[in-house]
Design a protein around this motif. Structure first.
Motif, PDB file in Angstrom:
ATOM      1  N   ASN A 135     -63.869  24.795  12.032  1.00  0.00           N
ATOM      2  CA  ASN A 135     -65.046  25.932  11.996  1.00  0.00           C
ATOM      3  C   ASN A 135     -65.368  26.577  10.727  1.00  0.00           C
ATOM      4  O   ASN A 135     -65.996  27.296  10.524  1.00  0.00           O
ATOM      5  CB  ASN A 135     -64.451  26.894  13.100  1.00  0.00           C
ATOM      6  CG  ASN A 135     -64.307  26.460  14.549  1.00  0.00           C
ATOM      7  OD1 ASN A 135     -65.314  25.922  14.799  1.00  0.00           O
ATOM      8  ND2 ASN A 135     -63.279  26.760  15.171  1.00  0.00           N
ATOM      9  N   THR A 182     -70.703  34.341  11.851  1.00  0.00           N
ATOM     10  CA  THR A 182     -69.528  33.913  10.978  1.00  0.00           C
ATOM     11  C   THR A 182     -68.687  35.045  10.643  1.00  0.00           C
ATOM     12  O   THR A 182     -69.170  36.417  10.728  1.00  0.00           O
ATOM     13  CB  THR A 182     -70.010  33.507   9.367  1.00  0.00           C
ATOM     14  OG1 THR A 182     -70.780  34.115   8.725  1.00  0.00           O
ATOM     15  CG2 THR A 182     -70.703  31.920   9.831  1.00  0.00           C
ATOM     16  N   THR A 184     -75.914  42.491  19.242  1.00  0.00           N
ATOM     17  CA  THR A 184     -75.169  42.239  17.852  1.00  0.00           C
ATOM     18  C   THR A 184     -73.995  43.353  17.554  1.00  0.00           C
ATOM     19  O   THR A 184     -74.203  44.218  18.219  1.00  0.00           O
ATOM     20  CB  THR A 184     -76.106  41.954  16.683  1.00  0.00           C
ATOM     21  OG1 THR A 184     -76.500  43.336  16.574  1.00  0.00           O
ATOM     22  CG2 THR A 184     -77.045  41.058  16.663  1.00  0.00           C
ATOM     23  N   THR A 219     -66.712  29.951  11.686  1.00  0.00           N
ATOM     24  CA  THR A 219     -67.541  30.360  12.797  1.00  0.00           C
ATOM     25  C   THR A 219     -66.585  30.458  13.830  1.00  0.00           C
ATOM     26  O   THR A 219     -67.074  30.152  15.421  1.00  0.00           O
ATOM     27  CB  THR A 219     -68.702  29.295  13.177  1.00  0.00           C
ATOM     28  OG1 THR A 219     -68.136  27.788  13.141  1.00  0.00           O
ATOM     29  CG2 THR A 219     -69.745  29.054  12.021  1.00  0.00           C
ATOM     30  N   ILE A 240     -75.920  27.781   7.218  1.00  0.00           N
ATOM     31  CA  ILE A 240     -74.961  26.816   7.060  1.00  0.00           C
ATOM     32  C   ILE A 240     -75.606  26.116   5.781  1.00  0.00           C
ATOM     33  O   ILE A 240     -76.929  25.574   5.948  1.00  0.00           O
ATOM     34  CB  ILE A 240     -74.781  26.052   8.137  1.00  0.00           C
ATOM     35  CG1 ILE A 240     -74.142  27.023   9.479  1.00  0.00           C
ATOM     36  CG2 ILE A 240     -74.079  24.713   8.048  1.00  0.00           C
ATOM     37  CD1 ILE A 240     -73.865  25.987  10.695  1.00  0.00           C
ATOM     38  N   ARG A 290     -74.302  37.124   9.797  1.00  0.00           N
ATOM     39  CA  ARG A 290     -74.943  35.911  10.095  1.00  0.00           C
ATOM     40  C   ARG A 290     -75.134  35.242   8.757  1.00  0.00           C
ATOM     41  O   ARG A 290     -75.816  35.977   8.001  1.00  0.00           O
ATOM     42  CB  ARG A 290     -76.291  36.220  10.884  1.00  0.00           C
ATOM     43  CG  ARG A 290     -75.767  37.194  12.157  1.00  0.00           C
ATOM     44  CD  ARG A 290     -77.031  37.518  12.968  1.00  0.00           C
ATOM     45  NE  ARG A 290     -77.791  36.380  13.360  1.00  0.00           N
ATOM     46  CZ  ARG A 290     -77.761  35.552  14.411  1.00  0.00           C
ATOM     47  NH1 ARG A 290     -76.887  35.938  15.181  1.00  0.00           N
ATOM     48  NH2 ARG A 290     -78.681  34.578  14.461  1.00  0.00           N
ATOM     49  N   VAL A 310     -76.263  31.499  11.725  1.00  0.00           N
ATOM     50  CA  VAL A 310     -75.001  31.730  12.569  1.00  0.00           C
ATOM     51  C   VAL A 310     -74.008  32.470  12.315  1.00  0.00           C
ATOM     52  O   VAL A 310     -73.835  32.989  11.216  1.00  0.00           O
ATOM     53  CB  VAL A 310     -74.341  30.293  12.625  1.00  0.00           C
ATOM     54  CG1 VAL A 310     -75.221  28.988  13.091  1.00  0.00           C
ATOM     55  CG2 VAL A 310     -73.715  29.902  11.258  1.00  0.00           C
ATOM     56  N   ASP A 357     -81.304  27.980  10.221  1.00  0.00           N
ATOM     57  CA  ASP A 357     -80.747  28.642  11.144  1.00  0.00           C
ATOM     58  C   ASP A 357     -79.542  29.523  10.645  1.00  0.00           C
ATOM     59  O   ASP A 357     -78.749  29.062   9.902  1.00  0.00           O
ATOM     60  CB  ASP A 357     -80.045  27.775  12.240  1.00  0.00           C
ATOM     61  CG  ASP A 357     -81.395  26.926  12.761  1.00  0.00           C
ATOM     62  OD1 ASP A 357     -82.351  27.342  12.941  1.00  0.00           O
ATOM     63  OD2 ASP A 357     -81.057  25.789  13.142  1.00  0.00           O
ATOM     64  N   ARG A 381     -64.319  31.322  17.232  1.00  0.00           N
ATOM     65  CA  ARG A 381     -64.440  32.379  18.255  1.00  0.00           C
ATOM     66  C   ARG A 381     -63.333  33.137  18.441  1.00  0.00           C
ATOM     67  O   ARG A 381     -63.063  34.031  18.833  1.00  0.00           O
ATOM     68  CB  ARG A 381     -64.885  31.885  19.797  1.00  0.00           C
ATOM     69  CG  ARG A 381     -66.043  31.026  19.645  1.00  0.00           C
ATOM     70  CD  ARG A 381     -67.081  31.922  20.043  1.00  0.00           C
ATOM     71  NE  ARG A 381     -68.488  31.284  20.119  1.00  0.00           N
ATOM     72  CZ  ARG A 381     -69.649  31.613  19.924  1.00  0.00           C
ATOM     73  NH1 ARG A 381     -69.613  33.097  19.103  1.00  0.00           N
ATOM     74  NH2 ARG A 381     -70.642  31.084  20.100  1.00  0.00           N
TER      75      ARG A 381
END
Length: 191
Positions: A189, A126, A38, A170, A71, A68, A124, A122, A172
């Motif tokens: 995103n 961010t 991470t 989210t 959502i 993290r 994700v 979950d 990239r």
């Protein structure tokens, strides 16, 4: 690793920045057990300027944080006709409410459900960014009391403008989000 800095000469202009970065790596044995490498970055930068005897006041804040996040998932809760805003129509006849079977109530006391968002299971990765700029103008601080009447009228005028941008994404394209690139804001995103 954390870096801090500030610049404060004479009280007219002040700025302070804090940057923290963290990287955590695991060996192959731990990666096979489900651990993942991470990296995290946190930035906070504030600025304040009050030139011209404080007739102009400018302040800005910029914060960015990688994290993290769960959502949020859309769900409808049965509350009764006194509070409800949505109606459930069982389109497929299975007796099970599904998200796409709700519609807004058209008349008072028709709706029996409210829309709410609950965090999912979950997490994700961010990027959260918040930027705010505020500009205030007060001409009375510059215009003397014995100025001509047409100029004294401006003493009663003051204005304040605020621009506020908040984004949780989210994407990239980290640089695009950090630099508030309009192509990366409020996109598919965005959470």
């Amino acid at each position: 690793m954390a870096v801090e800095g500030s610049y404060r000469p004479s009280g007219v202009f002040q700025t302070e920045a804090r940057v923290s970065a963290r990287r955590r790596s695991f060996t192959d044995a731990f990666r096979e057990a489900g651990r993942a490498d991470t990296a995290a970055l946190a930035i906070r930068w504030t600025t304040r300027a009050t030139p011209l005897r404080r007739a102009v006041a400018f302040s800005s804040t910029y914060e960015a944080l990688t994290e993290r996040t769960a959502i949020a998932q859309e769900t409808y809760v049965l509350v009764g006709p006194e509070l409800g805003e949505f109606v459930w129509d069982d389109d497929n006849g299975d007796g099970v409410p599904q998200v796409d079977e709700f519609r807004p109530a058209l008349t008072p006391l028709e709706g029996t459900y409210v829309l709410t968002f609950v965090p999912g299971d979950d997490l994700v990765p961010t990027i959260g960014v918040r930027a705010q700029a505020r500009l205030g103008l007060e001409p009375e601080r510059l215009i003397p009391r014995d100025a001509p009447s047409w100029l004294r009228a401006l003493r009663a005028v003051s204005t304040q403008t605020t621009i506020d941008v908040q984004e949780r994404s989210t994407s990239r394209d980290l640089a695009g989000v950090y630099l508030l690139d309009p192509d990366n804001l409020q996109s598919e995103n965005t959470l």
